[in-house]
Write a protein that holds these residues in place. Sequence first.
Motif, mmCIF file in Angstrom:
data_model
loop_
_atom_site.group_PDB
_atom_site.id
_atom_site.type_symbol
_atom_site.label_atom_id
_atom_site.label_comp_id
_atom_site.label_asym_id
_atom_site.label_seq_id
_atom_site.Cartn_x
_atom_site.Cartn_y
_atom_site.Cartn_z
ATOM 1 N N ILE A 118 15.006 -18.923 43.516
ATOM 2 C CA ILE A 118 15.176 -19.736 42.295
ATOM 3 C C ILE A 118 16.179 -19.068 41.363
ATOM 4 O O ILE A 118 17.078 -19.703 40.815
ATOM 5 C CB ILE A 118 13.816 -19.918 41.581
ATOM 6 C CG1 ILE A 118 12.883 -20.778 42.438
ATOM 7 C CG2 ILE A 118 13.998 -20.536 40.193
ATOM 8 C CD1 ILE A 118 11.453 -20.835 41.926
ATOM 9 N N GLN A 173 10.429 -16.408 46.790
ATOM 10 C CA GLN A 173 10.706 -17.742 46.250
ATOM 11 C C GLN A 173 11.358 -17.638 44.856
ATOM 12 O O GLN A 173 12.344 -18.311 44.563
ATOM 13 C CB GLN A 173 9.390 -18.502 46.154
ATOM 14 C CG GLN A 173 9.570 -20.012 46.246
ATOM 15 C CD GLN A 173 8.229 -20.721 46.376
ATOM 16 O OE1 GLN A 173 7.300 -20.208 47.013
ATOM 17 N NE2 GLN A 173 8.120 -21.892 45.774
ATOM 18 N N ILE A 174 10.804 -16.732 44.020
ATOM 19 C CA ILE A 174 11.376 -16.541 42.671
ATOM 20 C C ILE A 174 12.816 -16.036 42.775
ATOM 21 O O ILE A 174 13.695 -16.489 42.034
ATOM 22 C CB ILE A 174 10.499 -15.569 41.843
ATOM 23 C CG1 ILE A 174 9.166 -16.247 41.496
ATOM 24 C CG2 ILE A 174 11.213 -15.134 40.562
ATOM 25 C CD1 ILE A 174 8.170 -15.357 40.779
ATOM 26 N N TYR A 187 5.815 -26.620 29.133
ATOM 27 C CA TYR A 187 6.746 -25.530 28.853
ATOM 28 C C TYR A 187 7.886 -25.968 27.930
ATOM 29 O O TYR A 187 8.977 -25.390 27.954
ATOM 30 C CB TYR A 187 7.295 -24.947 30.161
ATOM 31 C CG TYR A 187 6.212 -24.364 31.033
ATOM 32 C CD1 TYR A 187 5.482 -23.262 30.594
ATOM 33 C CD2 TYR A 187 5.891 -24.934 32.254
ATOM 34 C CE1 TYR A 187 4.457 -22.731 31.364
ATOM 35 C CE2 TYR A 187 4.875 -24.404 33.034
ATOM 36 C CZ TYR A 187 4.151 -23.309 32.580
ATOM 37 O OH TYR A 187 3.143 -22.787 33.347
ATOM 38 N N LEU A 203 2.040 -12.163 47.365
ATOM 39 C CA LEU A 203 2.928 -11.775 46.269
ATOM 40 C C LEU A 203 4.373 -11.678 46.766
ATOM 41 O O LEU A 203 5.313 -12.086 46.079
ATOM 42 C CB LEU A 203 2.455 -10.430 45.692
ATOM 43 C CG LEU A 203 2.983 -10.026 44.323
ATOM 44 C CD1 LEU A 203 2.716 -11.114 43.293
ATOM 45 C CD2 LEU A 203 2.340 -8.720 43.864
ATOM 46 N N CYS A 221 5.649 -20.852 39.915
ATOM 47 C CA CYS A 221 5.477 -19.640 40.725
ATOM 48 C C CYS A 221 4.758 -18.550 39.924
ATOM 49 O O CYS A 221 3.902 -17.840 40.448
ATOM 50 C CB CYS A 221 6.836 -19.082 41.162
ATOM 51 S SG CYS A 221 7.574 -19.972 42.530
ATOM 52 N N ALA A 222 5.132 -18.422 38.645
ATOM 53 C CA ALA A 222 4.536 -17.385 37.795
ATOM 54 C C ALA A 222 3.021 -17.559 37.728
ATOM 55 O O ALA A 222 2.262 -16.584 37.751
ATOM 56 C CB ALA A 222 5.139 -17.447 36.391
ATOM 57 N N LYS A 223 2.572 -18.810 37.641
ATOM 58 C CA LYS A 223 1.133 -19.070 37.593
ATOM 59 C C LYS A 223 0.456 -18.609 38.880
ATOM 60 O O LYS A 223 -0.622 -18.034 38.852
ATOM 61 C CB LYS A 223 0.888 -20.567 37.395
ATOM 62 C CG LYS A 223 0.737 -20.961 35.943
ATOM 63 C CD LYS A 223 0.079 -22.323 35.816
ATOM 64 C CE LYS A 223 -0.068 -22.706 34.356
ATOM 65 N NZ LYS A 223 -0.370 -24.123 34.191
ATOM 66 N N GLN A 224 1.131 -18.882 40.020
ATOM 67 C CA GLN A 224 0.567 -18.450 41.299
ATOM 68 C C GLN A 224 0.544 -16.925 41.394
ATOM 69 O O GLN A 224 -0.403 -16.343 41.898
ATOM 70 C CB GLN A 224 1.385 -19.034 42.462
ATOM 71 C CG GLN A 224 1.190 -20.538 42.619
ATOM 72 C CD GLN A 224 2.025 -21.083 43.776
ATOM 73 O OE1 GLN A 224 3.141 -21.519 43.575
ATOM 74 N NE2 GLN A 224 1.490 -21.018 44.973
ATOM 75 N N VAL A 225 1.609 -16.290 40.857
ATOM 76 C CA VAL A 225 1.651 -14.826 40.840
ATOM 77 C C VAL A 225 0.469 -14.291 40.034
ATOM 78 O O VAL A 225 -0.189 -13.321 40.433
ATOM 79 C CB VAL A 225 2.995 -14.317 40.248
ATOM 80 C CG1 VAL A 225 2.930 -12.823 39.947
ATOM 81 C CG2 VAL A 225 4.150 -14.613 41.194
ATOM 82 N N LEU A 253 5.829 -15.130 47.188
ATOM 83 C CA LEU A 253 6.114 -15.717 45.869
ATOM 84 C C LEU A 253 7.367 -15.097 45.262
ATOM 85 O O LEU A 253 8.201 -15.780 44.679
ATOM 86 C CB LEU A 253 4.927 -15.510 44.929
ATOM 87 C CG LEU A 253 3.741 -16.455 45.164
ATOM 88 C CD1 LEU A 253 2.506 -15.961 44.428
ATOM 89 C CD2 LEU A 253 4.097 -17.874 44.695
ATOM 90 N N MET A 256 8.266 -21.256 36.597
ATOM 91 C CA MET A 256 7.036 -21.132 35.823
ATOM 92 C C MET A 256 5.821 -21.431 36.707
ATOM 93 O O MET A 256 4.774 -20.797 36.566
ATOM 94 C CB MET A 256 7.066 -22.073 34.612
ATOM 95 C CG MET A 256 8.122 -21.723 33.563
ATOM 96 S SD MET A 256 8.077 -20.012 32.953
ATOM 97 C CE MET A 256 6.925 -20.195 31.575
#
Lengths: 371, 371
Positions: B13, B9-10, B62, B3, A27-31, B6, A25
């Motif tokens: 994960i 990284q995702i 979250y 991007l 990472c998602a914010k950074q994306v 990131l 989550m």
Amino acid sequence: MTLEELRKQIDEIDDGILELFLKRMACAKQVAEVKRQKGLPIFNETRELKILDDVCRKAGEYGGQARILYANLMAMSREAQHSALGSGTELRQAVLKASRFPNKPRSVACLGEKGSYSHEALSRLYPEAEPVFFPDFPSIFAAVENGRADLGVLPVENSSAGSVNEVYDLILKYRFSIVSAISLSVRHCLASRETELHEIQTVYSHPQALRQCAGYLKKRGVSSAECSSTAGAAKLAAGKRKTAALCSEHAAAQYGLNILDRNVQDSDGNRTRFIAIGQNLLIPPQANKISLCFAVPHRTGTLYTVLARFAASGLNLTKIESRPIPGRNFEYDFYLDFSGSVADPKTLDLLCALSEELTRFSFLGNYSELE
Amino acid sequence: MTLEELRKQIDEIDDGILELFLKRMACAKQVAEVKRQKGLPIFNETRELKILDDVCRKAGEYGGQARILYANLMAMSREAQHSALGSGTELRQAVLKASRFPNKPRSVACLGEKGSYSHEALSRLYPEAEPVFFPDFPSIFAAVENGRADLGVLPVENSSAGSVNEVYDLILKYRFSIVSAISLSVRHCLASRETELHEIQTVYSHPQALRQCAGYLKKRGVSSAECSSTAGAAKLAAGKRKTAALCSEHAAAQYGLNILDRNVQDSDGNRTRFIAIGQNLLIPPQANKISLCFAVPHRTGTLYTVLARFAASGLNLTKIESRPIPGRNFEYDFYLDFSGSVADPKTLDLLCALSEELTRFSFLGNYSELE
């Protein structure tokens, strides 16, 4: 291993999953930030489908489950991105501009006739308004559009006067909003100009009401005759001796009838829901119900990932209905009601995100519902 | 970070989550074995609620999302346990014992009268059966129960003759099954004993059909009169000069009328769905649709975790409808149709698991649907 040992192992696994989930989550914010800077869209279908296919393959016998798990993770990630970017400008603006004050309509359009259940709903919702009666749904919408009435009241469940689909179609066609709602118990009484039960020989009503009271009528040994509505039956019984009507108490009062017996339906629990519709979006401060309509593509699990997002925001569905989209095989519109208010920023964020992602998305209203 | 970085990284994960997920499913299988040996129930609500509360707290902003994620993980874990234990004996037996051969009914009960849309559906489903007509849903069920008819055919969508709820209630009350289904386009024709359009002065039909053809009638400049059904209109028009009926071609043929115009409804795409019901479970080899009914408690996300399991098994919903349970606030029954066959062991496993976990669970049938 014992159950305790296994559970300890599961707890450790769960801690690991949670840690990775929270990293994801973040990472998602950074994306989101990168996408904002570069003006890129949030939803990247190609990448998502590739991830789902990969994960499904890697998970072997649990491929289906893994696919759903990741569809879910990605939906939550999109959600976080939409929230960071303040998506859904159009809906956000509409909600901001909506009137917050319940209007006092002068006249309200209503289905049926004086004494109908729709009329009763109208009187409860807007006791001071003048009712104007129309024979069908389209006439009600037309009356609200051309200003003959300020609002319209229509039954949307258990209704024999038309289908719910028709109401939704008309709301979308006219771009109207739902501004209030009420749920009424369907309770029939036996009403007559006579004052004694034993004088009654014939009972008038709508076929559906006659069926709902079939046991009662049989026990009483009276004959029955069909009318086009329960209110029409009351009107008829007012003009004829030795007859009675199965109708609402409201209808009995409208036609000056005596109520000879109450709650004569064979089983309780039938309720009819009515909504009031208007030209403008109106969101009263105490609004606690939201109605939506949207389509989802026919891909396994698409509806479910949308519902997961409602659930994640703590929103409870109170109604869901699917409907095939005419002319398109295997595509569906969904009508949803859930408890909530757009005054809650999280709820508004969710709706704004969905308004960007789903086709045929319509926010139908945020209103309160009387019981 | 870019991007690409990131996303890398995702992806890492995601690999980590998948590994833990598969470990968790392996543990679930071992838990099933221990529970089998000790005769313990699969669903441990106290433990599940505690895990959900813990995870919700730990996940901070979250929390809602994490709760859903874990509700999902635990549902999948239960699923694996049920599958390992062969849960749902009662439903499994019923499916095994069901007849596999489509029966050739001698007589079939039907709503309405000769020439009605229900009659047309019956003729398409069972061309060789003798139709027996009844005025309402309860009479049809009674006729099938007392053997006066082998099966019954009823409309379950867009129907003005009663509500779908009533049909489902009756199926559950009589413990009948859905044995086949058909979806018919609602197409009205203008039918008359006259042979020329310009001779028509009055057009009879059911109010709904008159509304559906309002534009056409206006253009033709003819007056309209209401009847209780489209088939009744055809019958009436057969006996009166200078009149016509808006009805199905099937009805026109039944009453020997000439078809003066076809497809006169203002918009296309209206379909009515009919089901055939019978006393015994019948699952033909080509059955591709399953109907279910169940209740879920009013806790956020309960419906969604059930739908997740359908999605994980690759089953597509074709219909979903909610309905408040009378007398119980905020509890709902759900009616679901989805594409699938209980001949697929995975599908049967899922249904058997749900039959153990959900209250008011009913398997209504596995049948094929004609278009």
